[in-house]
Design a protein around this motif. Structure first.
Motif, mmCIF file in Angstrom:
data_model
loop_
_atom_site.group_PDB
_atom_site.id
_atom_site.type_symbol
_atom_site.label_atom_id
_atom_site.label_comp_id
_atom_site.label_asym_id
_atom_site.label_seq_id
_atom_site.Cartn_x
_atom_site.Cartn_y
_atom_site.Cartn_z
ATOM 1 N N ASP A 189 0.786 -1.176 0.004
ATOM 2 C CA ASP A 189 -0.027 0.137 -0.096
ATOM 3 C C ASP A 189 0.937 1.233 -0.244
ATOM 4 O O ASP A 189 1.805 1.306 0.911
ATOM 5 C CB ASP A 189 -1.061 0.071 1.233
ATOM 6 C CG ASP A 189 -1.841 1.255 1.359
ATOM 7 O OD1 ASP A 189 -1.889 2.159 0.238
ATOM 8 O OD2 ASP A 189 -2.413 1.042 2.322
ATOM 9 N N THR A 243 -0.623 4.339 -0.126
ATOM 10 C CA THR A 243 -1.369 5.779 -0.087
ATOM 11 C C THR A 243 -0.737 6.291 1.191
ATOM 12 O O THR A 243 -0.539 5.792 2.179
ATOM 13 C CB THR A 243 -2.839 5.019 0.386
ATOM 14 O OG1 THR A 243 -3.376 4.104 -0.607
ATOM 15 C CG2 THR A 243 -3.742 6.226 0.632
ATOM 16 N N ILE A 273 -0.282 8.932 4.065
ATOM 17 C CA ILE A 273 -1.094 9.091 5.320
ATOM 18 C C ILE A 273 -0.617 10.477 5.763
ATOM 19 O O ILE A 273 0.730 10.716 5.845
ATOM 20 C CB ILE A 273 -0.681 8.036 6.323
ATOM 21 C CG1 ILE A 273 -1.410 6.869 6.117
ATOM 22 C CG2 ILE A 273 -1.495 8.604 7.564
ATOM 23 C CD1 ILE A 273 -0.874 5.484 6.940
ATOM 24 N N LYS A 274 -1.620 11.485 5.860
ATOM 25 C CA LYS A 274 -1.262 12.832 6.239
ATOM 26 C C LYS A 274 -1.000 12.863 7.697
ATOM 27 O O LYS A 274 -2.036 12.498 8.442
ATOM 28 C CB LYS A 274 -2.206 13.868 5.757
ATOM 29 C CG LYS A 274 -1.893 15.217 6.224
ATOM 30 C CD LYS A 274 -3.047 16.119 5.554
ATOM 31 C CE LYS A 274 -2.430 17.611 5.715
ATOM 32 N NZ LYS A 274 -3.185 18.495 5.229
ATOM 33 N N LEU A 275 0.096 13.530 8.257
ATOM 34 C CA LEU A 275 0.230 13.595 9.623
ATOM 35 C C LEU A 275 0.438 15.328 9.913
ATOM 36 O O LEU A 275 0.989 15.923 9.032
ATOM 37 C CB LEU A 275 1.532 13.184 10.150
ATOM 38 C CG LEU A 275 1.708 11.595 9.969
ATOM 39 C CD1 LEU A 275 2.883 10.978 10.532
ATOM 40 C CD2 LEU A 275 0.519 11.038 11.068
#
Length: 75
Positions: free
Chosen positions: A11, A13, A15-17
């Motif tokens: 994966d 995709t 991931i916004k942090l």
């Protein structure tokens, strides 16, 4: 289903942090971005450099790699 030599891709995709940093770290990141631009004749925003910096740090931390392997999460 055919068997392929290439394994299924993981994966990817993003991931916004959202993080907060102290002013001295922010200044250091700005300085790093400026030095990076001088070294490679290409400007990159800090938000693009941070994931690469973190990846480089984690990849170079042998203690982390050993501990992660013990958790069964090593590469």
């Amino acid at each position: 289903m055919p068997e392929l030599k290439l394994a299924r891709l993981p994966d990817r995709t993003p991931i916004k942090l959202t993080i907060s940093v102290l002013p001295d770290l922010h200044q250091a990141l700005q300085d790093y971005a400026r030095i990076y631009a001088e070294a490679y004749a290409r400007e990159e925003p800090i938000v693009e450099l941070i994931p690469a910096i973190l990846t480089s740090f984690l990849d170079s931390d042998r203690g982390f790699a050993r501990a992660r392997e013990a958790l069964g999460k090593g590469n």
